[in-house]
Scaffold this active site. Structure first.
Site, PDB file in Angstrom:
ATOM      1  N   THR A  49      -1.871  -0.990   7.549  1.00 58.51           N
ATOM      2  CA  THR A  49      -1.661   0.479   7.087  1.00 58.51           C
ATOM      3  C   THR A  49      -3.200   0.998   6.536  1.00 58.51           C
ATOM      4  O   THR A  49      -3.789   0.153   6.738  1.00 58.51           O
ATOM      5  CB  THR A  49      -0.799   0.826   6.003  1.00 58.51           C
ATOM      6  OG1 THR A  49      -1.368   0.469   4.689  1.00 58.51           O
ATOM      7  CG2 THR A  49       0.648   0.078   6.208  1.00 58.51           C
ATOM      8  N   CYS A  50      -3.239   2.212   6.328  1.00 56.93           N
ATOM      9  CA  CYS A  50      -4.600   2.691   6.029  1.00 56.93           C
ATOM     10  C   CYS A  50      -4.963   1.887   4.659  1.00 56.93           C
ATOM     11  O   CYS A  50      -6.304   1.710   4.173  1.00 56.93           O
ATOM     12  CB  CYS A  50      -4.836   4.144   5.715  1.00 56.93           C
ATOM     13  SG  CYS A  50      -3.674   4.738   4.591  1.00 56.93           S
ATOM     14  N   HIS A  99       6.284  -9.862  -3.367  1.00 54.34           N
ATOM     15  CA  HIS A  99       5.210  -9.085  -3.066  1.00 54.34           C
ATOM     16  C   HIS A  99       5.912  -8.044  -1.731  1.00 54.34           C
ATOM     17  O   HIS A  99       5.762  -6.642  -1.851  1.00 54.34           O
ATOM     18  CB  HIS A  99       4.102  -9.781  -2.587  1.00 54.34           C
ATOM     19  CG  HIS A  99       3.055  -8.847  -2.061  1.00 54.34           C
ATOM     20  ND1 HIS A  99       2.202  -8.017  -2.805  1.00 54.34           N
ATOM     21  CD2 HIS A  99       2.602  -8.297  -0.677  1.00 54.34           C
ATOM     22  CE1 HIS A  99       1.342  -7.321  -2.315  1.00 54.34           C
ATOM     23  NE2 HIS A  99       1.755  -7.548  -1.156  1.00 54.34           N
ATOM     24  N   GLY A 191     -11.644  22.923   2.078  1.00 57.64           N
ATOM     25  CA  GLY A 191     -11.778  21.228   1.700  1.00 57.64           C
ATOM     26  C   GLY A 191     -10.670  20.686   1.867  1.00 57.64           C
ATOM     27  O   GLY A 191      -9.632  21.025   2.257  1.00 57.64           O
TER      28      GLY A 191
END
Length: 455
Positions: A49-50, A99, A191
């Protein structure tokens, strides 16, 4: 069979490092294939993922699994193996399972409780399944992780409270207006924060968006994404006449709208409330605006208070999920430990009946006068005696392996009955079968490739 996790995430590596260790959609299948062919690796899944890159592996031994998986990472990304130690973490067996469950439930995410990760984990698992790099262990573990995450989000409110400034602004607006469907939204600035806010507004049904910015072109770029209208700051007084919601996030040094400027505009729109959110630092909107009738002004401090409150609520819900994770983890570990029993029981029975078969051959040689019927009776009852003798040790073995130090019980059991040779023989047979299957797969690929060249 051991479970190994090697990965990095937003906690251990900055974005400029994370982006160097990324598997894209096109390369992941090939990476899975190469990793599955790596020595010591029995199953593998790549999660990307990112905010994280994680490799989950089932290996025959932890030390060889660590060594060869790190080698694979170093070669794939073209880096020195030692450089991985600075950013990558390694988790094994129970810690790796814990985890994975925390990640899938959104408790390890940058935004606690987010649900997008469930789909990402599920897709990673399905891709690995599609390319046949999973087996008994991961097919069970990852299905359990996704099911647990769905249940956690259904049974708790961990994802219900806004924990970002832009989303908190939208939630606040919904409390005042109920629905955004027929509201006009005026966004000041073009922005990143304005973009995030616009996305949340669009997702909540806003149809009328106007973006005002000092640079008209930048305003157009943002407005076009949401079928909105762009304007300059000079047109602000006119646009304020129709606006229901104003969200301001510019980089201006001072106020872009004062109380005195807004006061005459509000007189032209009597009985029509104006909801204003100032998420700029320094502030864009004069705090005195709050005193005007029918104007509701909130600044970033107000929103941060909401976010902190919501984070506290999510943390409470996360505690409930942690209990669920512990229960699921124990269930999986117990199930995995019983898998170690299966080859031992098979080896014990094979050894016992191998001895029985040899004994029957000796009986036939020494008592050649026995009829086939008599031999059948002896064979049947002697096998029954062996089965009865094996029953209690097998039952006790199954019960002991789900308790603490279950692996030690398996080792002791194997030693008592001298099963190492039988287990090694079965392991070699399984390895030969795997090699035959891989060789057949390579032949099929060669045939397909030849056909493609021909045509």
């Amino acid at each position: 069979m051991e479970i190994l996790l090697i990965g990095l995430n937003y906690k251990t590596a900055p974005v400029e490092i994370r982006e160097k260790f990324t598997f894209n959609d096109d390369s992941t299948p090939r990476a899975l294939h190469l990793l599955s062919q790596t020595k010591s690796v029995l199953e593998c899944i790549i999660v990307g993922t990112c905010n994280r890159t994680e490799i989950y592996v089932v290996c025959d031994q932890l030390h060889t699994g660590r060594f060869y998986t790190r080698n694979f990472l170093a070669e794939w990304f073209g880096v020195e193996k030692e450089s991985l130690f600075d950013y990558f973490y390694i988790k094994e067996n129970e810690e790796a399972v814990d985890h994975l469950f925390n990640v899938t439930c959104g408790l390890d995410s940058m935004v606690m409780g987010e649900t997008q990760i469930i789909g990402q984990i599920r897709n990673s698992f399905l891709l690995a399944q599609q390319h046949e790099t999973t087996g008994t262990i991961f097919n069970t573990l990852f299905k359990q992780a996704v099911t647990l995450a769905k249940r956690a989000h259904t049974e708790t409110n961990v994802s219900q409270n806004a924990v970002s400034i832009s989303y908190a602004a939208i939630e606040l607006g919904k409390k005042i207006f109920g629905s955004f469907a027929d509201k006009h939204v005026l966004i000041l600035g073009a922005g990143k924060m304005s973009l995030l806010t616009a996305k949340h507004l669009h997702a909540n049904g806003v149809a009328h968006v106007t973006v005002a910015n000092r640079t008209l072109e930048r305003a157009r770029v943002l407005a076009d994404q949401f079928n909105g209208v762009a304007c300059t700051m000079e047109e602000l007084p006119q646009k304020l006449l129709k606006a229901d919601i104003v969200i301001s996030s510019t980089g201006a040094d001072g106020f872009i709208l004062s109380k005195d400027q807004l006061k005459p505009i509000m007189k032209q729109r009597p009985h029509k409330p104006l909801f204003m959110i100032d998420i700029a630092v320094p502030r864009d909107l004069d705090p005195g605006i709050h005193d005007l009738e029918n104007v509701f002004l909130y600044d970033i401090d107000d929103l941060e208070g909401i976010v902190e409150s919501n984070l506290a609520e999510r943390s409470k819900e996360a505690e409930r999920i942690t209990v669920m994770i512990e229960e699921e983890k124990e269930e999986f570990i117990n199930w995995k430990q019983t898998l170690g029993v299966v080859p031992l029981i098979a080896a014990l029975r094979d050894k016992a009946f191998s001895i029985h078969g040899e004994a029957m051959r000796k009986i036939e040689n020494k008592l050649p006068h026995l009829s086939e019927k008599e031999l059948h009776i002896i064979r049947k009852h002697s096998r029954g005696i062996i089965s009865q003798l094996l029953h209690d040790p097998i039952v006790q073995l199954k019960e002991l392996t789900v308790q603490k130090k279950g692996d030690e019980v398996l080792d002791i059991f194997s030693t008592i009955f001298a099963l190492d040779e039988m287990l090694e023989r079965k392991k070699q047979e399984a390895l030969w079968e795997k090699q035959k299957k891989e060789a057949l797969a390579r032949e099929n690929v060669t045939v397909i490739s030849t056909r493609e060249q021909r045509y």
